[in-house]
Design a protein around this motif. Structure first.
Motif, PDB file in Angstrom:
ATOM      1  N   PRO A  96       0.835  -1.204   0.000  1.00  0.00           N
ATOM      2  CA  PRO A  96       0.000   0.000   0.000  1.00  0.00           C
ATOM      3  C   PRO A  96       0.869   1.253   0.000  1.00  0.00           C
ATOM      4  O   PRO A  96       1.924   1.283   0.621  1.00  0.00           O
ATOM      5  CB  PRO A  96      -0.813  -0.116   1.298  1.00  0.00           C
ATOM      6  CG  PRO A  96      -0.077  -1.090   2.141  1.00  0.00           C
ATOM      7  CD  PRO A  96       0.707  -1.970   1.216  1.00  0.00           C
ATOM      8  N   ASP A  97       0.426   2.253  -0.726  1.00  0.00           N
ATOM      9  CA  ASP A  97       1.156   3.514  -0.795  1.00  0.00           C
ATOM     10  C   ASP A  97       0.505   4.484   0.177  1.00  0.00           C
ATOM     11  O   ASP A  97      -0.502   5.118  -0.136  1.00  0.00           O
ATOM     12  CB  ASP A  97       1.123   4.070  -2.226  1.00  0.00           C
ATOM     13  CG  ASP A  97       1.886   5.378  -2.343  1.00  0.00           C
ATOM     14  OD1 ASP A  97       2.613   5.746  -1.396  1.00  0.00           O
ATOM     15  OD2 ASP A  97       1.753   6.041  -3.384  1.00  0.00           O
ATOM     16  N   ASP A  98       1.069   4.566   1.375  1.00  0.00           N
ATOM     17  CA  ASP A  98       0.524   5.450   2.399  1.00  0.00           C
ATOM     18  C   ASP A  98       1.092   6.860   2.298  1.00  0.00           C
ATOM     19  O   ASP A  98       0.782   7.715   3.118  1.00  0.00           O
ATOM     20  CB  ASP A  98       0.807   4.889   3.800  1.00  0.00           C
ATOM     21  CG  ASP A  98       0.034   3.605   4.068  1.00  0.00           C
ATOM     22  OD1 ASP A  98      -1.053   3.435   3.478  1.00  0.00           O
ATOM     23  OD2 ASP A  98       0.521   2.765   4.851  1.00  0.00           O
ATOM     24  N   SER A  99       1.912   7.100   1.290  1.00  0.00           N
ATOM     25  CA  SER A  99       2.545   8.413   1.178  1.00  0.00           C
ATOM     26  C   SER A  99       1.535   9.482   0.760  1.00  0.00           C
ATOM     27  O   SER A  99       1.759  10.650   0.993  1.00  0.00           O
ATOM     28  CB  SER A  99       3.703   8.361   0.182  1.00  0.00           C
ATOM     29  OG  SER A  99       3.222   8.064  -1.113  1.00  0.00           O
ATOM     30  N   ARG A 100       0.456   9.079   0.134  1.00  0.00           N
ATOM     31  CA  ARG A 100      -0.544  10.057  -0.313  1.00  0.00           C
ATOM     32  C   ARG A 100      -1.938   9.576   0.062  1.00  0.00           C
ATOM     33  O   ARG A 100      -2.422   8.604  -0.473  1.00  0.00           O
ATOM     34  CB  ARG A 100      -0.479  10.253  -1.817  1.00  0.00           C
ATOM     35  CG  ARG A 100      -1.477  11.280  -2.310  1.00  0.00           C
ATOM     36  CD  ARG A 100      -1.428  11.409  -3.825  1.00  0.00           C
ATOM     37  NE  ARG A 100      -2.463  12.275  -4.316  1.00  0.00           N
ATOM     38  CZ  ARG A 100      -3.725  11.895  -4.538  1.00  0.00           C
ATOM     39  NH1 ARG A 100      -4.102  10.681  -4.306  1.00  0.00           N
ATOM     40  NH2 ARG A 100      -4.612  12.747  -5.002  1.00  0.00           N
ATOM     41  N   ARG A 101      -2.542  10.279   0.965  1.00  0.00           N
ATOM     42  CA  ARG A 101      -3.932   9.986   1.316  1.00  0.00           C
ATOM     43  C   ARG A 101      -4.798  11.007   0.614  1.00  0.00           C
ATOM     44  O   ARG A 101      -4.488  12.187   0.592  1.00  0.00           O
ATOM     45  CB  ARG A 101      -4.111  10.075   2.823  1.00  0.00           C
ATOM     46  CG  ARG A 101      -3.309   9.005   3.558  1.00  0.00           C
ATOM     47  CD  ARG A 101      -3.597   9.044   4.999  1.00  0.00           C
ATOM     48  NE  ARG A 101      -5.021   8.762   5.178  1.00  0.00           N
ATOM     49  CZ  ARG A 101      -5.564   8.352   6.292  1.00  0.00           C
ATOM     50  NH1 ARG A 101      -4.821   8.180   7.335  1.00  0.00           N
ATOM     51  NH2 ARG A 101      -6.847   8.125   6.382  1.00  0.00           N
ATOM     52  N   ILE A 102      -5.894  10.542   0.028  1.00  0.00           N
ATOM     53  CA  ILE A 102      -6.774  11.476  -0.672  1.00  0.00           C
ATOM     54  C   ILE A 102      -7.866  11.969   0.270  1.00  0.00           C
ATOM     55  O   ILE A 102      -8.217  11.290   1.239  1.00  0.00           O
ATOM     56  CB  ILE A 102      -7.380  10.845  -1.942  1.00  0.00           C
ATOM     57  CG1 ILE A 102      -8.280   9.655  -1.610  1.00  0.00           C
ATOM     58  CG2 ILE A 102      -6.294  10.444  -2.915  1.00  0.00           C
ATOM     59  CD1 ILE A 102      -9.047   9.122  -2.814  1.00  0.00           C
ATOM     60  N   THR A 103      -8.374  13.109  -0.039  1.00  0.00           N
ATOM     61  CA  THR A 103      -9.460  13.688   0.763  1.00  0.00           C
ATOM     62  C   THR A 103     -10.788  13.087   0.310  1.00  0.00           C
ATOM     63  O   THR A 103     -10.885  12.532  -0.800  1.00  0.00           O
ATOM     64  CB  THR A 103      -9.515  15.219   0.573  1.00  0.00           C
ATOM     65  OG1 THR A 103      -9.876  15.487  -0.787  1.00  0.00           O
ATOM     66  CG2 THR A 103      -8.182  15.880   0.914  1.00  0.00           C
ATOM     67  N   PRO A 104     -11.811  13.192   1.130  1.00  0.00           N
ATOM     68  CA  PRO A 104     -13.136  12.733   0.704  1.00  0.00           C
ATOM     69  C   PRO A 104     -13.596  13.428  -0.583  1.00  0.00           C
ATOM     70  O   PRO A 104     -14.218  12.804  -1.439  1.00  0.00           O
ATOM     71  CB  PRO A 104     -14.042  13.089   1.890  1.00  0.00           C
ATOM     72  CG  PRO A 104     -13.128  13.080   3.068  1.00  0.00           C
ATOM     73  CD  PRO A 104     -11.814  13.594   2.546  1.00  0.00           C
ATOM     74  N   GLU A 105     -13.245  14.709  -0.736  1.00  0.00           N
ATOM     75  CA  GLU A 105     -13.619  15.437  -1.950  1.00  0.00           C
ATOM     76  C   GLU A 105     -12.943  14.820  -3.178  1.00  0.00           C
ATOM     77  O   GLU A 105     -13.556  14.660  -4.233  1.00  0.00           O
ATOM     78  CB  GLU A 105     -13.250  16.928  -1.819  1.00  0.00           C
ATOM     79  CG  GLU A 105     -14.102  17.708  -0.839  1.00  0.00           C
ATOM     80  CD  GLU A 105     -13.689  17.519   0.635  1.00  0.00           C
ATOM     81  OE1 GLU A 105     -12.670  16.829   0.913  1.00  0.00           O
ATOM     82  OE2 GLU A 105     -14.419  18.015   1.501  1.00  0.00           O
TER      83      GLU A 105
END
Length: 144
Positions: A96-105
């Protein structure tokens, strides 16, 4: 050298597979190669190349071969030496790439949720779930 060994091992494995399915591939005039080619939809020349340990890296042919033999394409790719078992595992089980989490938007946009009411519902539900994940569940105590 490894490529030649893989092709030799693959050709032996393929001969065993075809023989087990009733195709006589012991000689050029035995008829088994031509019959398998006709049954599988693979050209006789490609079947012959595979059995003569010559490279065949066309994924269409290898996919048809896998389908005809009833084995996963991944098994064919590993046996023929196009990918290693380790490479296949990495593709099937990516880190898993935890370096970038996306926002709900961003998630709503990526999912194509454009209707304002559905988008608001999605955003509210996502934020609620994120809050629940941040609070301890049953049987967990708050850190003091």
């Amino acid at each position: 050298m490894t490529g030649n060994k893989n092709r030799a091992d693959f050709a032996a494995w393929l001969r065993d597979q075809l023989t087990a399915r009733g195709y006589d591939v012991t000689g050029l005039r035995s008829g088994g190669r031509t019959k398998f080619a006709a049954d599988s939809g693979i050209s006789p020349a490609s079947v012959s190349r595979l059995l003569r340990e010559q490279p065949v890296n066309d994924l269409g042919i290898l996919g048809t071969l896998a389908s005809s033999l009833g084995v996963p394409l991944a098994e064919i790719l590993v046996r023929i030496g196009l990918v290693t078992e380790g490479e296949l595992y990495e593709v099937q089980h990516p880190e898993p790439d935890d370096s970038r989490r996306i926002t709900p938007e961003e998630a709503a946009t990526d999912l194509g949720i454009t209707d304002p009411h559905k988008r608001a519902l999605f955003l509210n539900m996502t934020r609620t779930l994120q809050q629940d994940a941040a609070t301890p569940g049953e049987g967990e105590a708050l850190a003091e």
